[in-house]
Scaffold this active site. Sequence first.
Site, PDB file in Angstrom:
ATOM      1  N   SER A 102    -138.581  71.923  20.785  1.00 13.12           N
ATOM      2  CA  SER A 102    -137.461  71.880  21.861  1.00 13.12           C
ATOM      3  C   SER A 102    -139.086  71.480  23.373  1.00 13.12           C
ATOM      4  O   SER A 102    -139.889  70.448  23.622  1.00 13.12           O
ATOM      5  CB  SER A 102    -136.572  71.969  22.150  1.00 13.12           C
ATOM      6  N   HIS A 127    -137.028  66.316  20.264  1.00 10.43           N
ATOM      7  CA  HIS A 127    -135.060  66.445  20.437  1.00 10.43           C
ATOM      8  C   HIS A 127    -135.045  66.158  21.672  1.00 10.43           C
ATOM      9  O   HIS A 127    -135.398  66.282  23.087  1.00 10.43           O
ATOM     10  CB  HIS A 127    -134.306  67.097  19.400  1.00 10.43           C
TER      11      HIS A 127
END
Length: 203
Positions: A102, A127
Amino acid sequence: MREAMQLVPMVIEQSSRGERSFDIYSRLLRERIIFLNGEVNDTVSALVCAQLLFLEAENSKKPINLYINSPGGVVTSGLAMYDTMRFIRAPVHTLCMGTARSMGSFLLMAGEAGGRAALPNASILIHQPSGGFQGQASDMMIHAEEILKTKQRMTRLYAEHCGRSYEDFERGMDRDRFMTAEEALEWGLIDRILTVREGEIPD
């Protein structure tokens, strides 16, 4: 148990003036090494930004090494570190050891071009940003729009730093995408995989 996990090793150095002791992170900071270890949040962001600014003040040309082992965390905290990395004049080299997920992967790819690396068994995840909000419907729509803007901004930055199209990362970040070090290299998040320390000759 918690206290034991928070113990920080001390390093003792001998000099002409006698012995001096440092916690291990302070000693590594003298070598221009910063650790981002654990969740990205405001406290961690403030510490990393302060260390970046301190090292730039000491030498604005010598590279700074940011070692990352992070599951990600708060987007705004990560963006503060990203902006500081890009703001200072000293180049920031990044290295993933363990995982960069992330916001951790975002900071990994934000390093100086040519200076982004991962260890062979590193795990990288990209993501889209997520968030939650409770309240009136109109306020929820405002927050949803802000999350969408953040997603678009981060997608654009991934594409710029990694040399791929916006559409590639838009599709790639639609769901959790885990990568090996080799896949991260293919995607352009890193520039090389380190199997030996630089300057050493393998057996």
